[in-house]
Design a protein around this motif. Structure first.
Motif, PDB file in Angstrom:
ATOM      1  N   ILE A 323      76.273  46.809  -4.381  1.00 28.61           N
ATOM      2  CA  ILE A 323      77.674  47.061  -4.018  1.00 28.61           C
ATOM      3  C   ILE A 323      78.102  48.495  -4.342  1.00 28.61           C
ATOM      4  O   ILE A 323      78.717  49.172  -3.514  1.00 28.61           O
ATOM      5  CB  ILE A 323      78.625  46.061  -4.738  1.00 28.61           C
ATOM      6  N   ASN A 324      77.766  48.973  -5.545  1.00 29.97           N
ATOM      7  CA  ASN A 324      78.251  50.309  -5.925  1.00 29.97           C
ATOM      8  C   ASN A 324      77.636  51.411  -5.063  1.00 29.97           C
ATOM      9  O   ASN A 324      78.312  52.381  -4.711  1.00 29.97           O
ATOM     10  CB  ASN A 324      78.000  50.558  -7.416  1.00 29.97           C
ATOM     11  N   THR A 325      76.370  51.247  -4.699  1.00 32.73           N
ATOM     12  CA  THR A 325      75.733  52.212  -3.792  1.00 32.73           C
ATOM     13  C   THR A 325      76.415  52.157  -2.433  1.00 32.73           C
ATOM     14  O   THR A 325      76.655  53.188  -1.782  1.00 32.73           O
ATOM     15  CB  THR A 325      74.242  51.865  -3.610  1.00 32.73           C
ATOM     16  N   ALA A 326      76.718  50.947  -1.983  1.00 31.02           N
ATOM     17  CA  ALA A 326      77.399  50.806  -0.688  1.00 31.02           C
ATOM     18  C   ALA A 326      78.760  51.502  -0.730  1.00 31.02           C
ATOM     19  O   ALA A 326      79.163  52.158   0.238  1.00 31.02           O
ATOM     20  CB  ALA A 326      77.557  49.328  -0.340  1.00 31.02           C
ATOM     21  N   TYR A 327      79.489  51.386  -1.849  1.00 35.03           N
ATOM     22  CA  TYR A 327      80.787  52.060  -1.963  1.00 35.03           C
ATOM     23  C   TYR A 327      80.619  53.569  -1.750  1.00 35.03           C
ATOM     24  O   TYR A 327      81.404  54.202  -1.039  1.00 35.03           O
ATOM     25  CB  TYR A 327      81.411  51.809  -3.342  1.00 35.03           C
ATOM     26  N   GLU A 328      79.604  54.144  -2.380  1.00 39.52           N
ATOM     27  CA  GLU A 328      79.386  55.589  -2.241  1.00 39.52           C
ATOM     28  C   GLU A 328      79.104  55.942  -0.789  1.00 39.52           C
ATOM     29  O   GLU A 328      79.572  56.953  -0.276  1.00 39.52           O
ATOM     30  CB  GLU A 328      78.218  56.064  -3.142  1.00 39.52           C
ATOM     31  N   ARG A 329      78.348  55.086  -0.125  1.00 39.02           N
ATOM     32  CA  ARG A 329      78.024  55.371   1.277  1.00 39.02           C
ATOM     33  C   ARG A 329      79.259  55.243   2.168  1.00 39.02           C
ATOM     34  O   ARG A 329      79.441  56.029   3.098  1.00 39.02           O
ATOM     35  CB  ARG A 329      76.896  54.455   1.750  1.00 39.02           C
ATOM     36  N   VAL A 330      80.137  54.274   1.879  1.00 40.00           N
ATOM     37  CA  VAL A 330      81.373  54.157   2.666  1.00 40.00           C
ATOM     38  C   VAL A 330      82.208  55.429   2.472  1.00 40.00           C
ATOM     39  O   VAL A 330      82.717  56.014   3.431  1.00 40.00           O
ATOM     40  CB  VAL A 330      82.189  52.912   2.258  1.00 40.00           C
ATOM     41  N   LEU A 331      82.306  55.884   1.222  1.00 40.86           N
ATOM     42  CA  LEU A 331      83.112  57.077   0.936  1.00 40.86           C
ATOM     43  C   LEU A 331      82.546  58.310   1.633  1.00 40.86           C
ATOM     44  O   LEU A 331      83.279  59.240   1.965  1.00 40.86           O
ATOM     45  CB  LEU A 331      83.198  57.308  -0.584  1.00 40.86           C
ATOM     46  N   ALA A 332      81.259  58.308   1.884  1.00 39.40           N
ATOM     47  CA  ALA A 332      80.615  59.447   2.565  1.00 39.40           C
ATOM     48  C   ALA A 332      80.575  59.243   4.082  1.00 39.40           C
ATOM     49  O   ALA A 332      79.857  59.954   4.784  1.00 39.40           O
ATOM     50  CB  ALA A 332      79.218  59.637   2.008  1.00 39.40           C
ATOM     51  N   SER A 333      81.334  58.272   4.623  1.00 39.92           N
ATOM     52  CA  SER A 333      81.327  57.910   6.052  1.00 39.92           C
ATOM     53  C   SER A 333      79.907  57.585   6.518  1.00 39.92           C
ATOM     54  O   SER A 333      79.548  57.818   7.661  1.00 39.92           O
ATOM     55  CB  SER A 333      81.899  59.030   6.948  1.00 39.92           C
ATOM     56  N   ASP A 334      79.083  57.032   5.625  1.00 39.38           N
ATOM     57  CA  ASP A 334      77.700  56.706   5.958  1.00 39.38           C
ATOM     58  C   ASP A 334      77.573  55.184   6.034  1.00 39.38           C
ATOM     59  O   ASP A 334      76.877  54.570   5.234  1.00 39.38           O
ATOM     60  CB  ASP A 334      76.782  57.300   4.869  1.00 39.38           C
ATOM     61  N   VAL A 335      78.286  54.604   6.992  1.00 35.27           N
ATOM     62  CA  VAL A 335      78.240  53.147   7.130  1.00 35.27           C
ATOM     63  C   VAL A 335      78.129  52.828   8.604  1.00 35.27           C
ATOM     64  O   VAL A 335      78.821  53.407   9.437  1.00 35.27           O
ATOM     65  CB  VAL A 335      79.498  52.492   6.498  1.00 35.27           C
ATOM     66  N   ARG A 336      77.173  51.950   8.947  1.00 37.62           N
ATOM     67  CA  ARG A 336      77.000  51.571  10.358  1.00 37.62           C
ATOM     68  C   ARG A 336      76.897  50.069  10.433  1.00 37.62           C
ATOM     69  O   ARG A 336      75.813  49.536  10.378  1.00 37.62           O
ATOM     70  CB  ARG A 336      75.767  52.242  10.938  1.00 37.62           C
ATOM     71  N   TYR A 337      78.030  49.328  10.618  1.00 38.64           N
ATOM     72  CA  TYR A 337      79.366  49.871  10.513  1.00 38.64           C
ATOM     73  C   TYR A 337      80.165  49.079   9.484  1.00 38.64           C
ATOM     74  O   TYR A 337      81.315  49.360   9.256  1.00 38.64           O
ATOM     75  CB  TYR A 337      80.021  49.872  11.904  1.00 38.64           C
ATOM     76  N   ARG A 338      79.510  48.087   8.882  1.00 40.94           N
ATOM     77  CA  ARG A 338      80.134  47.353   7.792  1.00 40.94           C
ATOM     78  C   ARG A 338      79.047  46.837   6.859  1.00 40.94           C
ATOM     79  O   ARG A 338      78.059  46.250   7.325  1.00 40.94           O
ATOM     80  CB  ARG A 338      80.896  46.145   8.370  1.00 40.94           C
ATOM     81  N   PHE A 339      79.232  47.025   5.568  1.00 37.10           N
ATOM     82  CA  PHE A 339      78.356  46.364   4.600  1.00 37.10           C
ATOM     83  C   PHE A 339      78.883  44.962   4.370  1.00 37.10           C
ATOM     84  O   PHE A 339      80.101  44.746   4.243  1.00 37.10           O
ATOM     85  CB  PHE A 339      78.344  47.130   3.276  1.00 37.10           C
TER      86      PHE A 339
END
Ligand code: NAP
Ligand code: ZN
Length: 348
Positions: A323-339
């Motif tokens: 989860i915490n790694t995913a948060y960092e990726r969302v903040l970096a607009s690095d999400v395709r497109y939902r975790f």
């Protein structure tokens, strides 16, 4: 009271940790849900980081919940054990005010109760879907159509309804020229739904790096906001702009993209205020508006619409420990497109 495993922020801005939370005993109108999946919404991150003001901790976020009914209270009529169900951003409201009666529980005069970090009508603080089970009053439990898989349907419970509701409210349909700003969780649902409603859809993203995805999801056009020619060439060319950006944007540039009588609807909710120059509205009788999720009736309508049109979220399923790694990726607009968190991993 039962105790279930969850992931929660122990204090503001701290990484989420595995913990346990209480779930209330089943009341006569309550439904006990075995959670299968929980989506990660950018709002979860804003909330646990204190962007929207102080919270009570520990706080387990999560308002994109799908699962199956494990037990029902003695007076429950809408759901039976084994049903595939979902819970979105709301878990309670007064049920009697004008807005509740109109099916707009999100605007309840007594205060709609959010799925996490809110004071419920019994005085307890709600805890969200990053957990193994949840107890919700039946009126706030949605039916997931059989055509929708539980993992890819989870994000519909927030990202889906938050984009569907304004697109319907502002009467988007065949011929409407819609721009979706930001191709993240909300944006990629907005593109699919606007396309299914028959609109002409343009994505406005920071770069062209997700262009192929945007076009595949139903956009007719994909432009980069980092390219100044975008704002010149698209001047006065949209009826509706759906702004899903989680950070402050330069309103003046975007309002210039609206045609006469166009509306820019903001659903992105950054911590910072947005500066408005009134001249950008006056020049074309333009409007700026906001929209907040959607009511329960409309959320069911959206789920049925997505099932009929073959619309789901594009997801990356993760384990709770990620989860915490995913948060960092969302903040970096690095999400395709939902975790989406696989709830069977909360107890690992
Ligand atoms: P998300 O997945 O992180 O998507 C946000 C997108 O905004 C990013 O993918 C990025 O798109 C763009 N973006 C991010 N930072 C930017 C910046 N500094 N400048 C320009 N563009 C930027 O987030 P989400 O879950 O979709 O949520 C988006 C926002 O909506 C959040 O603020 C959330 O709290 C809010 N929200 C509101 C409601 C409501 O009811 N109103 C409901 C749910 C969520 P590109 O990479 O394409 O540029
Ligand atoms: Zn959300």
């Amino acid at each position: 009271m039962s105790i279930v495993t969850a992931y929660a922020a122990p204090r503001e801005a701290a990484p989420l940790e595995k913990t346990v939370i209480d779930r209330r005993e089943l009341g006569p109108h309550d439904v006990l849900i075995d959670i299968a999946f929980a989506g990660i919404c950018h709002s979860d991150i804003h909330t646990v980081r204190g962007d929207w003001g102080p919270q009570q901790y520990p706080l387990a976020p999560g308002h994109e919940i799908t699962g199956t009914v494990a037990a029902v209270g003695s007076e429950v009529t809408r759901h039976v054990v084994g049903d595939r169900v979902g819970v979105g951003c709301l878990v309670n409201s007064c049920g009697e005010c004008r807005e509740c009666v109109r099916g707009q529980e999100q605007f309840c005069r007594q205060g709609a109760v959010g799925t996490y970090g809110a004071v419920d009508r019994d005085g307890s603080i709600t805890q969200g879907g990053y957990s193994e089970q949840v107890v919700v009053t039946e009126a706030f439990v949605l039916r997931i159509p059989d055509a929708l898989p539980l993992d890819a349907a989870a994000p519909l419970l927030c990202a889906g309804i938050t984009t569907y509701s304004p697109l319907r409210h502002w009467r988007v349909g065949p011929g409407t020229r819609v721009a979706v700003v930001g191709l993240g969780g909300l944006g990629h649902m907005g593109v699919q739904i606007a396309h299914a409603l028959g609109a002409e859809v343009t994505v406005l993203s920071q770069t062209l790096s997700k262009k192929d995805d945007g076009l595949r999801l139903g956009a007719d056009q994909y432009r980069a906001t980092s390219d100044p020619t975008t704002f010149r060439e698209l001047r006065s060319s949209f009826d509706v702009i759906l702004n899903t950006v989680s950070a402050a944007v330069d309103l003046r540039s975007y309002l210039g993209l609206l045609d006469v009588d166009g509306t820019m609807v903001c659903v992105g909710a950054p911590a910072e205020p947005l500066a408005l120059t009134v001249g950008s509205l006056i020049g074309g009788r333009r409007s700026i508006a906001g929209s907040n999720i959607g009511g329960i009736r409309e959320t069911q309508e959206m789920l049925d619409f997505c099932a009929e049109n073959g619309i789901v979220a594009e997801i990356e399923v993760i384990r709770a420990a990620e989860i915490n790694t995913a948060y960092e990726r969302v903040l970096a607009s690095d999400v395709r497109y939902r975790f989406v968190i696989d709830a069977s991993t909360f107890a690992e």
